[in-house]
Write a protein that holds these residues in place. Sequence first.
Motif, PDB file in Angstrom:
ATOM      1  N   ILE A  20      19.129   0.171 -19.396  1.00 28.62           N
ATOM      2  CA  ILE A  20      18.152   0.873 -20.243  1.00 28.62           C
ATOM      3  C   ILE A  20      18.427   2.379 -20.187  1.00 28.62           C
ATOM      4  CG2 ILE A  20      15.703   1.453 -20.528  1.00 28.62           C
ATOM      5  CD1 ILE A  20      16.321  -1.337 -21.462  1.00 28.62           C
ATOM      6  N   ALA A  21      18.768   2.885 -19.022  1.00 33.42           N
ATOM      7  CA  ALA A  21      19.050   4.317 -18.887  1.00 33.42           C
ATOM      8  C   ALA A  21      20.228   4.728 -19.772  1.00 33.42           C
ATOM      9  CB  ALA A  21      19.327   4.668 -17.428  1.00 33.42           C
ATOM     10  N   GLU A  22      21.271   3.905 -19.812  1.00 37.58           N
ATOM     11  CA  GLU A  22      22.440   4.228 -20.636  1.00 37.58           C
ATOM     12  C   GLU A  22      22.104   4.124 -22.125  1.00 37.58           C
ATOM     13  OE1 GLU A  22      26.063   5.691 -21.563  1.00 37.58           O
ATOM     14  OE2 GLU A  22      25.183   5.610 -19.568  1.00 37.58           O
ATOM     15  N   VAL A  23      21.354   3.079 -22.511  1.00 36.27           N
ATOM     16  CA  VAL A  23      20.930   2.947 -23.914  1.00 36.27           C
ATOM     17  C   VAL A  23      20.095   4.170 -24.301  1.00 36.27           C
ATOM     18  CG1 VAL A  23      19.521   1.617 -25.541  1.00 36.27           C
ATOM     19  CG2 VAL A  23      21.009   0.422 -23.913  1.00 36.27           C
ATOM     20  N   ALA A  24      19.188   4.563 -23.426  1.00 36.62           N
ATOM     21  CA  ALA A  24      18.342   5.732 -23.688  1.00 36.62           C
ATOM     22  C   ALA A  24      19.191   6.980 -23.868  1.00 36.62           C
ATOM     23  CB  ALA A  24      17.348   5.915 -22.545  1.00 36.62           C
ATOM     24  N   SER A  25      20.129   7.204 -22.954  1.00 35.10           N
ATOM     25  CA  SER A  25      20.988   8.384 -23.017  1.00 35.10           C
ATOM     26  C   SER A  25      21.778   8.427 -24.320  1.00 35.10           C
ATOM     27  CB  SER A  25      21.937   8.382 -21.823  1.00 35.10           C
ATOM     28  OG  SER A  25      22.888   9.409 -21.946  1.00 35.10           O
ATOM     29  N   ARG A  26      22.367   7.283 -24.704  1.00 36.93           N
ATOM     30  CA  ARG A  26      23.183   7.237 -25.925  1.00 36.93           C
ATOM     31  C   ARG A  26      22.331   7.335 -27.191  1.00 36.93           C
ATOM     32  NH1 ARG A  26      28.038   2.870 -24.825  1.00 36.93           N
ATOM     33  NH2 ARG A  26      28.593   3.636 -22.746  1.00 36.93           N
ATOM     34  N   SER A  27      21.016   7.072 -27.048  1.00 38.13           N
ATOM     35  CA  SER A  27      20.115   7.108 -28.203  1.00 38.13           C
ATOM     36  C   SER A  27      19.340   8.420 -28.285  1.00 38.13           C
ATOM     37  CB  SER A  27      19.116   5.948 -28.131  1.00 38.13           C
ATOM     38  OG  SER A  27      19.793   4.725 -28.057  1.00 38.13           O
ATOM     39  N   GLY A  28      19.520   9.290 -27.301  1.00 35.78           N
ATOM     40  CA  GLY A  28      18.826  10.575 -27.309  1.00 35.78           C
ATOM     41  C   GLY A  28      17.385  10.497 -26.830  1.00 35.78           C
ATOM     42  N   LEU A  29      17.105   9.534 -25.941  1.00 36.98           N
ATOM     43  CA  LEU A  29      15.748   9.343 -25.430  1.00 36.98           C
ATOM     44  C   LEU A  29      15.750   9.341 -23.911  1.00 36.98           C
ATOM     45  CD1 LEU A  29      14.609   6.301 -27.604  1.00 36.98           C
ATOM     46  CD2 LEU A  29      13.854   8.658 -27.874  1.00 36.98           C
ATOM     47  N   SER A  30      14.555   9.391 -23.337  1.00 42.40           N
ATOM     48  CA  SER A  30      14.422   9.123 -21.911  1.00 42.40           C
ATOM     49  C   SER A  30      14.207   7.621 -21.742  1.00 42.40           C
ATOM     50  CB  SER A  30      13.275   9.940 -21.308  1.00 42.40           C
ATOM     51  OG  SER A  30      12.065   9.609 -21.944  1.00 42.40           O
ATOM     52  N   THR A  31      14.248   7.167 -20.509  1.00 39.05           N
ATOM     53  CA  THR A  31      14.255   5.730 -20.230  1.00 39.05           C
ATOM     54  C   THR A  31      13.002   5.004 -20.716  1.00 39.05           C
ATOM     55  OG1 THR A  31      15.649   6.147 -18.313  1.00 39.05           O
ATOM     56  CG2 THR A  31      14.550   4.018 -18.396  1.00 39.05           C
ATOM     57  N   THR A  32      11.825   5.498 -20.396  1.00 40.30           N
ATOM     58  CA  THR A  32      10.595   4.778 -20.745  1.00 40.30           C
ATOM     59  C   THR A  32      10.408   4.635 -22.255  1.00 40.30           C
ATOM     60  OG1 THR A  32       9.540   5.423 -18.666  1.00 40.30           O
ATOM     61  CG2 THR A  32       8.078   4.716 -20.454  1.00 40.30           C
ATOM     62  N   PRO A  33      10.556   5.679 -23.051  1.00 43.54           N
ATOM     63  CA  PRO A  33      10.432   5.490 -24.509  1.00 43.54           C
ATOM     64  C   PRO A  33      11.478   4.520 -25.070  1.00 43.54           C
ATOM     65  CG  PRO A  33      10.285   7.821 -23.971  1.00 43.54           C
ATOM     66  CD  PRO A  33      10.672   7.108 -22.712  1.00 43.54           C
ATOM     67  N   ALA A  34      12.694   4.565 -24.542  1.00 40.19           N
ATOM     68  CA  ALA A  34      13.729   3.635 -25.015  1.00 40.19           C
ATOM     69  C   ALA A  34      13.327   2.204 -24.678  1.00 40.19           C
ATOM     70  CB  ALA A  34      15.082   3.968 -24.388  1.00 40.19           C
ATOM     71  N   TRP A  35      12.870   1.981 -23.456  1.00 45.31           N
ATOM     72  CA  TRP A  35      12.458   0.637 -23.031  1.00 45.31           C
ATOM     73  C   TRP A  35      11.317   0.127 -23.908  1.00 45.31           C
ATOM     74  CZ3 TRP A  35       7.864  -1.294 -21.002  1.00 45.31           C
ATOM     75  CH2 TRP A  35       7.931  -2.602 -20.506  1.00 45.31           C
ATOM     76  N   LYS A  36      10.330   0.977 -24.198  1.00 50.94           N
ATOM     77  CA  LYS A  36       9.195   0.585 -25.044  1.00 50.94           C
ATOM     78  C   LYS A  36       9.655   0.240 -26.462  1.00 50.94           C
ATOM     79  CE  LYS A  36       5.490   2.944 -22.569  1.00 50.94           C
ATOM     80  NZ  LYS A  36       4.467   4.000 -22.596  1.00 50.94           N
ATOM     81  N   ARG A  37      10.572   1.018 -26.989  1.00 55.40           N
ATOM     82  CA  ARG A  37      11.082   0.737 -28.330  1.00 55.40           C
ATOM     83  C   ARG A  37      11.857  -0.587 -28.358  1.00 55.40           C
ATOM     84  NH1 ARG A  37      11.768   4.881 -32.447  1.00 55.40           N
ATOM     85  NH2 ARG A  37      10.575   6.732 -31.876  1.00 55.40           N
ATOM     86  N   ILE A  38      12.661  -0.829 -27.342  1.00 53.30           N
ATOM     87  CA  ILE A  38      13.405  -2.093 -27.271  1.00 53.30           C
ATOM     88  C   ILE A  38      12.431  -3.268 -27.193  1.00 53.30           C
ATOM     89  CG2 ILE A  38      14.954  -3.495 -25.840  1.00 53.30           C
ATOM     90  CD1 ILE A  38      16.384  -0.799 -25.134  1.00 53.30           C
ATOM     91  N   GLN A  39      11.394  -3.134 -26.380  1.00 54.07           N
ATOM     92  CA  GLN A  39      10.380  -4.188 -26.272  1.00 54.07           C
ATOM     93  C   GLN A  39       9.723  -4.445 -27.626  1.00 54.07           C
ATOM     94  OE1 GLN A  39       9.612  -6.051 -23.387  1.00 54.07           O
ATOM     95  NE2 GLN A  39      11.545  -5.091 -22.813  1.00 54.07           N
ATOM     96  N   LYS A  40       9.421  -3.371 -28.358  1.00 56.70           N
ATOM     97  CA  LYS A  40       8.799  -3.505 -29.683  1.00 56.70           C
ATOM     98  C   LYS A  40       9.761  -4.175 -30.666  1.00 56.70           C
ATOM     99  CE  LYS A  40       6.720  -0.855 -33.392  1.00 56.70           C
ATOM    100  NZ  LYS A  40       7.015   0.302 -34.201  1.00 56.70           N
ATOM    101  N   LEU A  41      11.027  -3.789 -30.638  1.00 55.09           N
ATOM    102  CA  LEU A  41      12.025  -4.395 -31.525  1.00 55.09           C
ATOM    103  C   LEU A  41      12.204  -5.882 -31.218  1.00 55.09           C
ATOM    104  CD1 LEU A  41      14.581  -1.449 -31.482  1.00 55.09           C
ATOM    105  CD2 LEU A  41      13.276  -2.224 -33.479  1.00 55.09           C
ATOM    106  N   GLU A  42      12.098  -6.238 -29.947  1.00 58.74           N
ATOM    107  CA  GLU A  42      12.168  -7.661 -29.570  1.00 58.74           C
ATOM    108  C   GLU A  42      10.915  -8.395 -30.036  1.00 58.74           C
ATOM    109  OE1 GLU A  42      12.909  -7.340 -25.348  1.00 58.74           O
ATOM    110  OE2 GLU A  42      15.074  -7.568 -25.650  1.00 58.74           O
TER     111      GLU A  42
END
Length: 154
Positions: A20-42
Amino acid sequence: MDDTDRRILSVLQTDASLSIAEVASRSGLSTTPAWKRIQKLEAEGIIKGRVALLDPKKLGLGLTVFVSVETSDHSEGWLARFADTVSAMPEVMEFYRMAGDVDYMLRVVVADMDAYDAFYKRLIAQMPLKNVTSRFAMERIKQTTALPIQAGKA
């Protein structure tokens, strides 16, 4: 869905095994917002699952066949039975109902011609079919599972 969601999806399509940290970094986000967005997309069904992509040749599955099927029966009952029958065949990787001169198209992956012949005989024995045409792939030139996600779309 916004551009940030699209960046996340692009990263995951390239490598879903990233942390999640790497996905967040490559997406221009911090870890928690990236994780929340992934959860929402799922939860919304946009991300349907995460899989490992395997090399069919290294698994002894070197023959890809595109099978066109024509039928004389277009009833709902026939389609339901045909869909169940074909969907239960593990050699069928993709299965489409088509518009045009072919009713159904299958992508079948098997070891060799003998394995395809066995598949073909099982298929025609289980359902009444008007015509079955097989096209054998000689070389895979491009294969991707990544959808063309563009900014500002969807």
